[in-house]
Design an enzyme around this catalytic site. Sequence first.
Site, short mmCIF file in Angstrom:
data_model
loop_
_atom_site.label_atom_id
_atom_site.label_comp_id
_atom_site.label_asym_id
_atom_site.label_seq_id
_atom_site.Cartn_x
_atom_site.Cartn_y
_atom_site.Cartn_z
N VAL A 41 0.87 -1.18 0.00
CA VAL A 41 0.00 0.00 0.00
C VAL A 41 0.91 1.23 0.00
O VAL A 41 1.91 1.25 0.71
CB VAL A 41 -0.90 0.02 1.25
CG1 VAL A 41 -1.81 1.25 1.23
CG2 VAL A 41 -1.72 -1.26 1.35
N CYS A 42 0.54 2.23 -0.80
CA CYS A 42 1.24 3.52 -0.77
C CYS A 42 2.74 3.31 -1.04
O CYS A 42 3.10 2.50 -1.89
CB CYS A 42 0.96 4.18 0.59
SG CYS A 42 1.29 5.94 0.71
N THR A 43 3.61 3.97 -0.32
CA THR A 43 5.05 3.84 -0.58
C THR A 43 5.62 2.51 -0.13
O THR A 43 6.83 2.28 -0.28
CB THR A 43 5.84 4.99 0.09
OG1 THR A 43 5.60 4.93 1.50
CG2 THR A 43 5.40 6.35 -0.45
#
Lengths: 215, 215
Positions: B98-100
């Site tokens: 998820v995300c970075t």
Amino acid sequence: MQIAIPLYDEFTALDAIGPHDVLASLPGAEVVLVAERTDVVSNDHGSVRVVPAATLDEVPKPDVVVVPGGNHHNQLPDGPVVQWLRRVDATTTWTTSVCTGSLLLGAAGLLDGRRATSHWLALEQLTRFGAEPTGERVVFDGKYVTAAGVSAGIDMALRLVARIAGDEVAQGVQLGIEYDPQPPFDAGSPEKAPAAVVDFVDAQLRPMVEGRVPA
Amino acid sequence: MQIAIPLYDEFTALDAIGPHDVLASLPGAEVVLVAERTDVVSNDHGSVRVVPAATLDEVPKPDVVVVPGGNHHNQLPDGPVVQWLRRVDATTTWTTSVCTGSLLLGAAGLLDGRRATSHWLALEQLTRFGAEPTGERVVFDGKYVTAAGVSAGIDMALRLVARIAGDEVAQGVQLGIEYDPQPPFDAGSPEKAPAAVVDFVDAQLRPMVEGRVPA
């Protein structure tokens, strides 16, 4: 601005963390996870163990309160969180809840005569506390704001940020958490999900939800 | 089925808890929060302190891995979580982020030549690891699944449940968490938000995001 999120054993993690991540991005806000004691608090699945930052007594005058839902039979009818809600509500700017957290607000006597919402399986239980249930996802009634089940806390918190700091700030927070939802199905409410799915979830979750309020 | 979510200091809480609450509802699934040690791990805001259930070494063969994003400069270029990802990926069924968190998968060498996504501010950094960034919210490439910023983990996890257990189970989980999103603004992606809001968030968050990958 101090924002307090009271935790208790068997709280629903996303109910707390959704609003947390939105509100923690509000400039000047301090979000504090509080509980009766500072011992570890476990979520409803037993898989998320959180160390509260402070006890309920140590946070007597929060500006904003966000009560998560969960299996809170241990808080009803008048447990430590309910008693604390009744006390701190005297000075809050906003008193809010996510999911069945509204039943705790109700138990504290804060929703009598007010429009409110909750998890779709718990809506009718709001009437026990004199509240008028609605099927809306987020309900504002004066300084009381209630959100529907679990994920609705994100929508509620963004609306709250808009009220507190303006639309542009709320849009910035929304963009920061890249909240451009694309659910894979249109099945997120009992009106939209296939009937068989509604029946299955009802059978699976209702006993737990009904256990949340002693008869 | 064991689902492991590796935590590290300054992880983003919603990146982990969104997928957690979806996947913990999957029948037969055990979700485990893991970290280098079982000491308390704090999130990026310093406001959510979690006690991991196990160390990375104690969970050597998870079926599914979900890596949250955050300020993971302490994990790059080859920290404990990155090394663990490289090891456990040998036997996972699904390796996700998820995300970075996708930058940690990249650092582990797992995205070379693959299509992937990340937080919109970190997309271009994926190319450092040989990945091909896309603007999609959830990207499947073989057993590798990456989600865009923060809240996209909920969409990703629901798609994953559908792949693992079928559409009806995923719809049931979606209904259980009442995921019928109603964001107050259409501002959740840089293409949709007002230009002034994009510029503000970019200025505010880019230095942090860029600090996540040492040059």
